[in-house]
Design an enzyme around this catalytic site. Structure first.
Site, mmCIF file in Angstrom:
data_model
loop_
_atom_site.group_PDB
_atom_site.id
_atom_site.type_symbol
_atom_site.label_atom_id
_atom_site.label_comp_id
_atom_site.label_asym_id
_atom_site.label_seq_id
_atom_site.Cartn_x
_atom_site.Cartn_y
_atom_site.Cartn_z
ATOM 1 N N CYS A 49 0.808 -1.232 0.000
ATOM 2 C CA CYS A 49 0.000 0.000 0.000
ATOM 3 C C CYS A 49 0.833 1.271 0.000
ATOM 4 O O CYS A 49 0.316 2.330 -0.267
ATOM 5 C CB CYS A 49 -1.014 0.006 1.142
ATOM 6 S SG CYS A 49 -0.289 0.097 2.774
ATOM 7 N N ARG A 50 2.120 1.174 0.285
ATOM 8 C CA ARG A 50 2.949 2.390 0.266
ATOM 9 C C ARG A 50 3.798 2.506 -1.001
ATOM 10 O O ARG A 50 4.578 3.430 -1.140
ATOM 11 C CB ARG A 50 3.898 2.405 1.470
ATOM 12 C CG ARG A 50 3.191 2.545 2.781
ATOM 13 C CD ARG A 50 2.699 3.980 2.994
ATOM 14 N NE ARG A 50 1.689 4.087 4.012
ATOM 15 C CZ ARG A 50 1.949 4.277 5.288
ATOM 16 N NH1 ARG A 50 3.190 4.381 5.690
ATOM 17 N NH2 ARG A 50 0.972 4.362 6.160
#
Lengths: 305, 285
Positions: free
Chosen positions: B228-229
């Site tokens: 997600c990053r």
């Protein structure tokens, strides 16, 4: 006619009567009685079975006890799948109560994820919620929430608090009116006869031309073999929360009302008829002009209490 | 074909570690504009088709470099994943204390197990001919021999898979590790083999971390680096390349950032390959 909100409650409070029996190869000091529990369809095995563990530990020595795991008819049960999904996938044709075997040894770590504590369940749950919002809103809604809001979602699930959960979850179910729905629908399709654990792909609730996509449209796109051609008998049931929604049901409506607390629509392709005790939801009119959508079987989701 | 700008270029991506404030080099393999474009530059995300193109390119280069990547296809479809196995010699000790070569920096987490006088450090011995051509590269703490004491030095087999996440529009790295006897490593053991500088960053953001997950195609437990990053650290890389009109192999760039965290090194020699030599066909305009 049922209100749409009643559907949310019916989904949340769905239960599966289960009996837990100790694997006969476990070493016990005296005979272990089975333990009975009503399992929430929307929760996770390792979250709701502390009492099961305590019950069997009473007849076992500490040195014979390792990580607890569950199995049904030889299949290890994946705790990270919602309980209702496990049932619909593996056991929907069984006579109730669902009979699960409990193990404390020989953890099958090539099949199952370890789950040493409830924080692992929390991480998994929150990860699903984040992923669902990435699909629905490019993560904007979940990233705008504070840490305490995330905690509220988790505590709502863990403590079976419908109102607490939905006070926060309703934000994840909103969308700009002009869009007509979420960006993509978070879903997973499970098939019993497949090497793949599930099918998950991008799918929009509304076509570029503005047509509302239905459950049938989704299934046709993701697994064309699932739906019969005209005149042929049904080969599979398409099951969500133990029921077969009509294939004409708008997918956006299903996503808002029949998702699990993790915000995913978990769809099982089952060969087995859904259990007759468990489910009926009278789906009321979605906000278009169509008449009420009835389900194909008249059954009832058991409410607890 | 833009021969001149199409040659290898380096771009330094700032990845500061709390202790040494060093920069890790992220190398872009630049390609002529009409072949695999790494990403939709305007939004810094990678769509699925471009993912497959980037993988294809990486595969061709890997073959030239004998770097060991292969493509595993899902039956009868374009879908699949990149796969590579390596052997690593690692010190596995769940109470591993990290000797940071004398400097007890205040930014290091105080480790309650720091009573041992001699401390063990993982020694990662990569396969031959991956780092020979290093010249300017920073010293990698994993290279060379460090004081090894308590804890066993084991040879482990690592298996890495690169897949596409349609939810996050990024690649995702899955991996598993086992002893040569076939015993799978636990999450604790995997953590203890992650370099402390990386560990600190990972621990600070729980979702940007290593966890045990079900492999989406195989259904078996694998460790995964949460994606997600990814967009966050890829964005400066892609924007800079865009400004300089240089296409980027998203997958290769991404891999060179996340791979080392879990023991997978990406040889600098990818940057030295002539672009024309590895492009077999170009996209039609």
């Amino acid at each position: 006619m049922a209100d749409d909100k009643d559907v949310l409650r019916d989904v949340w409070f769905g239960r599966i009567p289960t009996s837990f029996t100790l694997n006969q190869d476990e070493v016990t000091e005296r005979e272990a009685e089975p333990y009975y529990l009503l399992l929430p369809r929307v929760s996770y095995l390792t979250l709701v079975t502390d009492k099961v563990k305590k019950h069997f530990l009473k007849v076992m020595r500490a040195e014979d006890v390792e990580e607890m795991w569950f199995e049904y008819e030889g299949t290890p049960l994946k705790w990270h799948y919602p309980i209702g999904v496990l049932f619909d996938l593996h056991a929907s044709n069984t006579v109730l109560p669902w009979s699960i075997t409990v193990h404390f040894k020989n953890f099958p770590d090539s099949d199952l994820l370890h789950c040493p504590s409830s924080s692992v369940v929390e991480a998994h749950f929150m990860s699903s919620i984040k992923e669902a919002d990435a699909l629905k809103h490019k993560s904007q809604v979940v990233n705008d929430m504070q840490k305490k809001d995330h905690k509220q979602l988790w505590m709502g699930l863990q403590n079976d608090k419908f109102d607490q959960f939905w006070a926060m979850n309703r934000k994840l179910m909103e969308y700009p009116t002009e869009e007509g729905g979420f960006r993509y629908i978070p879903f997973r399709i499970y098939q019993t006869m497949s090497d793949r654990p599930f099918i998950q792909r991008l799918f929009r609730p509304v076509s570029p031309e503005g047509n509302v996509h239905t459950l049938g449209d989704l299934m046709k796109e993701m697994d064309p073999a699932a739906l019969p051609n005209d005149g042929e008998p049904k080969r599979y049931q398409v099951v969500i929360h133990g029921i077969e929604p009509l294939l004409e049901t708008p997918l956006q409506w299903l996503s808002e009302h029949l998702s699990h607390p993790d915000n995913f629509l978990h769809i099982c392709e089952s060969h087995n008829p859904p259990s007759p005790v468990l489910s009926s939801v009278y789906i009321s009119t979605p906000p278009t002009t169509t008449p009420p959508l009835l389900l194909s079987e008249d059954l009832f989701i058991g409410r607890e209490g | 074909m833009n021969g001149a700008t199409g040659r290898q270029q380096c771009y330094t991506y700032c990845y500061t570690t709390p202790r040494k404030k060093k920069r890790a080099e992220v190398l872009f393999y630049s390609t002529p504009p009409q072949s695999a474009v790494g990403a939709d530059m305007s939004s810094c995300v990678l769509d699925e088709q471009n993912f497959y193109r980037c993988c294809c390119l990486l595969l061709q280069q890997s073959e030239q470099l004998n770097d060991g990547w292969s493509w595993e296809a899902v039956q009868d479809s374009e879908e699949g994943y990149l796969r590579k196995t390596t052997l690593r010699s690692v010190v596995i000790n769940s109470s591993t204390v990290w000797d940071l070569e004398g400097s007890s920096s205040e930014s290091e987490p105080s480790d309650q197990q720091a009573q041992e006088s001699e401390q063990s450090v993982p020694v990662a011995l990569d396969e031959p001919d991956t780092m020979e051509d290093d010249t300017d590269d920073d010293d990698d703490e994993d290279d060379g021999v460090c004081a090894v004491s308590k804890g066993n030095s084991k040879v482990l087999q690592y298996e890495y898979h690169i897949m596409y996440s349609c939810s996050y529009s990024t690649p995702v790295l899955y991996f598993r590790a086992s002893t040569l006897q076939g015993r799978s490593l636990s999450l604790e053991e995997v953590w203890s083999s992650v370099h402390p500088n990386f560990r600190l960053r990972l621990q600070n953001s729980p979702l940007n971390t290593i966890s045990l997950q079900e492999h989406p195609l195989l259904g078996q437990p694998f460790f995964m680096l949460h994606p997600c990053r990814t967009e966050e650290f890829m964005r400066p890389v892609l924007l800079a390349a865009q400004e300089q009109h240089r296409p980027v192999n998203y997958v290769l760039s991404w891999l060179s950032v996340v791979g080392p965290v879990v023991g997978l090194d990406v040889t600098l020699r990818y940057s030295q390959l002539h672009p024309a030599a590895s492009i077999s066909s170009t996209e039609s305009d």
